[in-house]
Design a protein around this motif. Sequence first.
Motif, PDB file in Angstrom:
ATOM      1  N   PHE A  14       0.822  -1.214   0.000  1.00 58.96           N
ATOM      2  CA  PHE A  14       0.000   0.000   0.000  1.00 58.96           C
ATOM      3  C   PHE A  14       0.853   1.259   0.000  1.00 58.96           C
ATOM      4  O   PHE A  14       0.555   2.220  -0.724  1.00 58.96           O
ATOM      5  CB  PHE A  14      -0.951   0.006   1.192  1.00 58.96           C
ATOM      6  N   VAL A  15       1.921   1.291   0.810  1.00 60.64           N
ATOM      7  CA  VAL A  15       2.752   2.504   0.833  1.00 60.64           C
ATOM      8  C   VAL A  15       3.394   2.736  -0.531  1.00 60.64           C
ATOM      9  O   VAL A  15       3.603   3.888  -0.947  1.00 60.64           O
ATOM     10  CB  VAL A  15       3.833   2.451   1.937  1.00 60.64           C
ATOM     11  N   GLU A  16       3.691   1.647  -1.233  1.00 62.81           N
ATOM     12  CA  GLU A  16       4.260   1.786  -2.576  1.00 62.81           C
ATOM     13  C   GLU A  16       3.273   2.470  -3.507  1.00 62.81           C
ATOM     14  O   GLU A  16       3.653   3.322  -4.324  1.00 62.81           O
ATOM     15  CB  GLU A  16       4.640   0.406  -3.117  1.00 62.81           C
ATOM     16  N   SER A  17       1.987   2.143  -3.368  1.00 67.01           N
ATOM     17  CA  SER A  17       0.962   2.785  -4.200  1.00 67.01           C
ATOM     18  C   SER A  17       0.782   4.258  -3.839  1.00 67.01           C
ATOM     19  O   SER A  17       0.235   5.029  -4.617  1.00 67.01           O
ATOM     20  CB  SER A  17      -0.378   2.056  -4.049  1.00 67.01           C
ATOM     21  N   GLN A  18       1.265   4.638  -2.629  1.00 67.24           N
ATOM     22  CA  GLN A  18       1.160   6.024  -2.172  1.00 67.24           C
ATOM     23  C   GLN A  18       2.432   6.825  -2.440  1.00 67.24           C
ATOM     24  O   GLN A  18       2.542   7.973  -2.017  1.00 67.24           O
ATOM     25  CB  GLN A  18       0.835   6.061  -0.679  1.00 67.24           C
ATOM     26  N   HIS A  67      -7.596   4.588   4.888  1.00 60.70           N
ATOM     27  CA  HIS A  67      -7.328   4.606   3.448  1.00 60.70           C
ATOM     28  C   HIS A  67      -6.800   3.264   2.958  1.00 60.70           C
ATOM     29  O   HIS A  67      -7.159   2.798   1.871  1.00 60.70           O
ATOM     30  CB  HIS A  67      -6.336   5.730   3.124  1.00 60.70           C
ATOM     31  N   MET A  68      -5.978   2.616   3.779  1.00 62.43           N
ATOM     32  CA  MET A  68      -5.461   1.307   3.404  1.00 62.43           C
ATOM     33  C   MET A  68      -6.601   0.288   3.318  1.00 62.43           C
ATOM     34  O   MET A  68      -6.698  -0.490   2.361  1.00 62.43           O
ATOM     35  CB  MET A  68      -4.412   0.866   4.422  1.00 62.43           C
ATOM     36  N   GLY A  69      -7.477   0.284   4.317  1.00 63.78           N
ATOM     37  CA  GLY A  69      -8.595  -0.643   4.320  1.00 63.78           C
ATOM     38  C   GLY A  69      -9.586  -0.383   3.204  1.00 63.78           C
ATOM     39  O   GLY A  69     -10.217  -1.316   2.697  1.00 63.78           O
ATOM     40  N   GLU A  70      -9.707   0.876   2.819  1.00 64.75           N
ATOM     41  CA  GLU A  70     -10.634   1.228   1.744  1.00 64.75           C
ATOM     42  C   GLU A  70     -10.128   0.783   0.375  1.00 64.75           C
ATOM     43  O   GLU A  70     -10.907   0.364  -0.483  1.00 64.75           O
ATOM     44  CB  GLU A  70     -10.851   2.749   1.733  1.00 64.75           C
ATOM     45  N   GLN A  71      -8.801   0.835   0.191  1.00 69.17           N
ATOM     46  CA  GLN A  71      -8.257   0.699  -1.152  1.00 69.17           C
ATOM     47  C   GLN A  71      -7.691  -0.673  -1.500  1.00 69.17           C
ATOM     48  O   GLN A  71      -7.537  -0.985  -2.682  1.00 69.17           O
ATOM     49  CB  GLN A  71      -7.180   1.771  -1.363  1.00 69.17           C
ATOM     50  N   ILE A  72      -7.360  -1.505  -0.514  1.00 64.06           N
ATOM     51  CA  ILE A  72      -6.765  -2.806  -0.863  1.00 64.06           C
ATOM     52  C   ILE A  72      -7.425  -3.948  -0.091  1.00 64.06           C
ATOM     53  O   ILE A  72      -7.993  -3.752   0.980  1.00 64.06           O
ATOM     54  CB  ILE A  72      -5.241  -2.840  -0.603  1.00 64.06           C
ATOM     55  N   MET A  73      -7.349  -5.128  -0.673  1.00 61.28           N
ATOM     56  CA  MET A  73      -7.747  -6.352   0.019  1.00 61.28           C
ATOM     57  C   MET A  73      -6.520  -6.891   0.753  1.00 61.28           C
ATOM     58  O   MET A  73      -5.455  -7.047   0.151  1.00 61.28           O
ATOM     59  CB  MET A  73      -8.240  -7.391  -0.988  1.00 61.28           C
ATOM     60  N   LEU A  74      -6.645  -7.167   2.020  1.00 63.48           N
ATOM     61  CA  LEU A  74      -5.500  -7.595   2.814  1.00 63.48           C
ATOM     62  C   LEU A  74      -5.229  -9.086   2.639  1.00 63.48           C
ATOM     63  O   LEU A  74      -6.131  -9.917   2.785  1.00 63.48           O
ATOM     64  CB  LEU A  74      -5.742  -7.314   4.295  1.00 63.48           C
ATOM     65  N   ALA A 144      -9.036  -2.207  11.201  1.00 60.67           N
ATOM     66  CA  ALA A 144      -9.928  -3.293  11.617  1.00 60.67           C
ATOM     67  C   ALA A 144     -11.393  -2.901  11.458  1.00 60.67           C
ATOM     68  O   ALA A 144     -12.225  -3.709  11.036  1.00 60.67           O
ATOM     69  CB  ALA A 144      -9.635  -3.676  13.068  1.00 60.67           C
ATOM     70  N   LEU A 145     -11.719  -1.664  11.778  1.00 62.12           N
ATOM     71  CA  LEU A 145     -13.102  -1.202  11.677  1.00 62.12           C
ATOM     72  C   LEU A 145     -13.585  -1.146  10.232  1.00 62.12           C
ATOM     73  O   LEU A 145     -14.694  -1.573   9.917  1.00 62.12           O
ATOM     74  CB  LEU A 145     -13.239   0.180  12.335  1.00 62.12           C
ATOM     75  N   ILE A 146     -12.749  -0.621   9.347  1.00 60.65           N
ATOM     76  CA  ILE A 146     -13.158  -0.544   7.940  1.00 60.65           C
ATOM     77  C   ILE A 146     -13.227  -1.939   7.334  1.00 60.65           C
ATOM     78  O   ILE A 146     -14.082  -2.227   6.479  1.00 60.65           O
ATOM     79  CB  ILE A 146     -12.216   0.387   7.133  1.00 60.65           C
ATOM     80  N   CYS A 147     -12.376  -2.852   7.788  1.00 63.30           N
ATOM     81  CA  CYS A 147     -12.434  -4.234   7.290  1.00 63.30           C
ATOM     82  C   CYS A 147     -13.720  -4.925   7.738  1.00 63.30           C
ATOM     83  O   CYS A 147     -14.290  -5.728   6.987  1.00 63.30           O
ATOM     84  CB  CYS A 147     -11.217  -5.020   7.776  1.00 63.30           C
ATOM     85  N   ALA A 148     -14.183  -4.615   8.955  1.00 62.49           N
ATOM     86  CA  ALA A 148     -15.448  -5.192   9.431  1.00 62.49           C
ATOM     87  C   ALA A 148     -16.601  -4.728   8.552  1.00 62.49           C
ATOM     88  O   ALA A 148     -17.484  -5.518   8.185  1.00 62.49           O
ATOM     89  CB  ALA A 148     -15.682  -4.803  10.888  1.00 62.49           C
ATOM     90  N   LYS A 149     -16.600  -3.464   8.204  1.00 65.28           N
ATOM     91  CA  LYS A 149     -17.649  -2.928   7.319  1.00 65.28           C
ATOM     92  C   LYS A 149     -17.538  -3.553   5.930  1.00 65.28           C
ATOM     93  O   LYS A 149     -18.549  -3.952   5.332  1.00 65.28           O
ATOM     94  CB  LYS A 149     -17.521  -1.407   7.223  1.00 65.28           C
ATOM     95  N   ASN A 150     -16.317  -3.670   5.420  1.00 66.82           N
ATOM     96  CA  ASN A 150     -16.114  -4.259   4.091  1.00 66.82           C
ATOM     97  C   ASN A 150     -16.563  -5.717   4.043  1.00 66.82           C
ATOM     98  O   ASN A 150     -17.031  -6.195   3.010  1.00 66.82           O
ATOM     99  CB  ASN A 150     -14.637  -4.170   3.693  1.00 66.82           C
ATOM    100  N   SER A 151     -16.412  -6.419   5.165  1.00 70.61           N
ATOM    101  CA  SER A 151     -16.808  -7.826   5.212  1.00 70.61           C
ATOM    102  C   SER A 151     -18.300  -8.003   4.943  1.00 70.61           C
ATOM    103  O   SER A 151     -18.711  -8.949   4.269  1.00 70.61           O
ATOM    104  CB  SER A 151     -16.463  -8.432   6.573  1.00 70.61           C
ATOM    105  N   LEU A 152     -19.102  -7.087   5.454  1.00 72.94           N
ATOM    106  CA  LEU A 152     -20.542  -7.176   5.223  1.00 72.94           C
ATOM    107  C   LEU A 152     -20.880  -7.051   3.743  1.00 72.94           C
ATOM    108  O   LEU A 152     -21.753  -7.756   3.232  1.00 72.94           O
ATOM    109  CB  LEU A 152     -21.275  -6.085   6.012  1.00 72.94           C
ATOM    110  N   TYR A 153     -20.186  -6.160   3.072  1.00 70.96           N
ATOM    111  CA  TYR A 153     -20.435  -6.010   1.632  1.00 70.96           C
ATOM    112  C   TYR A 153     -20.018  -7.274   0.882  1.00 70.96           C
ATOM    113  O   TYR A 153     -20.725  -7.747  -0.007  1.00 70.96           O
ATOM    114  CB  TYR A 153     -19.676  -4.798   1.082  1.00 70.96           C
ATOM    115  N   ARG A 154     -18.874  -7.830   1.257  1.00 69.42           N
ATOM    116  CA  ARG A 154     -18.398  -9.037   0.576  1.00 69.42           C
ATOM    117  C   ARG A 154     -19.342 -10.214   0.819  1.00 69.42           C
ATOM    118  O   ARG A 154     -19.589 -11.027  -0.069  1.00 69.42           O
ATOM    119  CB  ARG A 154     -16.992  -9.385   1.073  1.00 69.42           C
TER     120      ARG A 154
END
Length: 342
Positions: A14-18, A67-74, A144-154
Amino acid sequence: MFFAGKFILDIAGFVESQGMSRLKIMEMVGFDEDILEKENALVDYDCISGIFKLIKSELKDPRFGLHMGEQIMLSATSYIDQLMDSCSTVREAFEHAIAYSRLISDSMDCSLEMFDDNFRVNFELNPDWSLCDDYAIIQNLDLALICAKNSLYRLTSKEYFPVELNFFYPKPRKIAEHYRLFNTHLKFNAVVSSIVFNRHILHKSTVNHNHGLLEQLKEEANKILSSLPAENQLITSVKKSILKHITRGSSHISDVADDLYMTTRMLQRRLKAEGLTFKQIQNDIRFQIVRKMKHHGDCNLDEIAYLVGYAESSSFARAFKSWTGSSPGKYFNTSKLQTGKK
């Protein structure tokens, strides 16, 4: 006290993309990328904390975790993602995610609470992680919080926003990114950080469940869990209690024993069996707090002495010398020289 090695690779990518060189991250870690790819590769808290300090100085992004959680899949969460995706309902998926959260890190204890209208996923800081750099702790929680939200969408192919978010840290000067990503009510300075959703979501079916695969994944996940460093629940509970009381100006062994429903003598015996004394644990926490507060530069040594339970600076100075072999002033001046600070 660990994070999965793959988390380093996620951060480096992610830092490389930034616009930041991933080599700076890898040089700090000291492991080859192929080693970090392995399921049993672990890095300690100091390593992660140091990486986030570097990111803070290089990228200057106060919302890096969001921003990391929003933009990449871990990749670090891929095993848990597979477990969740193989469940038939959202509730089952979240229960499995919490049960196997240590596959990612033991920096936070995760739990699920049910209420009449809502359910809440709690993220309670490991006491050792809570003594690390604040920037690292905050970014890890936000992620962790943004990943929890993303999990619901997935899981459902539908976007659900939480009804409430609770953060352990103080309200930041700017919270526009929090509102943009979560679109909900925000509470800061909470005792425990958490994300809250409407309870009816738990009954939703997942879009790609495969129960046959779930059992296989659980078997493999249990094997990985058994290979991870074992947690000492007694020591962790003692540290949590000391941290709670020390913020109130006291951390006597009797207070901690009461919290653990033990007598003072019973607690002393239990700790002795672990090769430790209460004073050793208490002094280690005091030292970590002092280092952390001195690093941020918000308090002078007299103020810090009072905050960690010493009524007189002279008593604190004697204790500090017994911990480190040098006076507080000499220790921190040497630290500044070693880190290049002026």
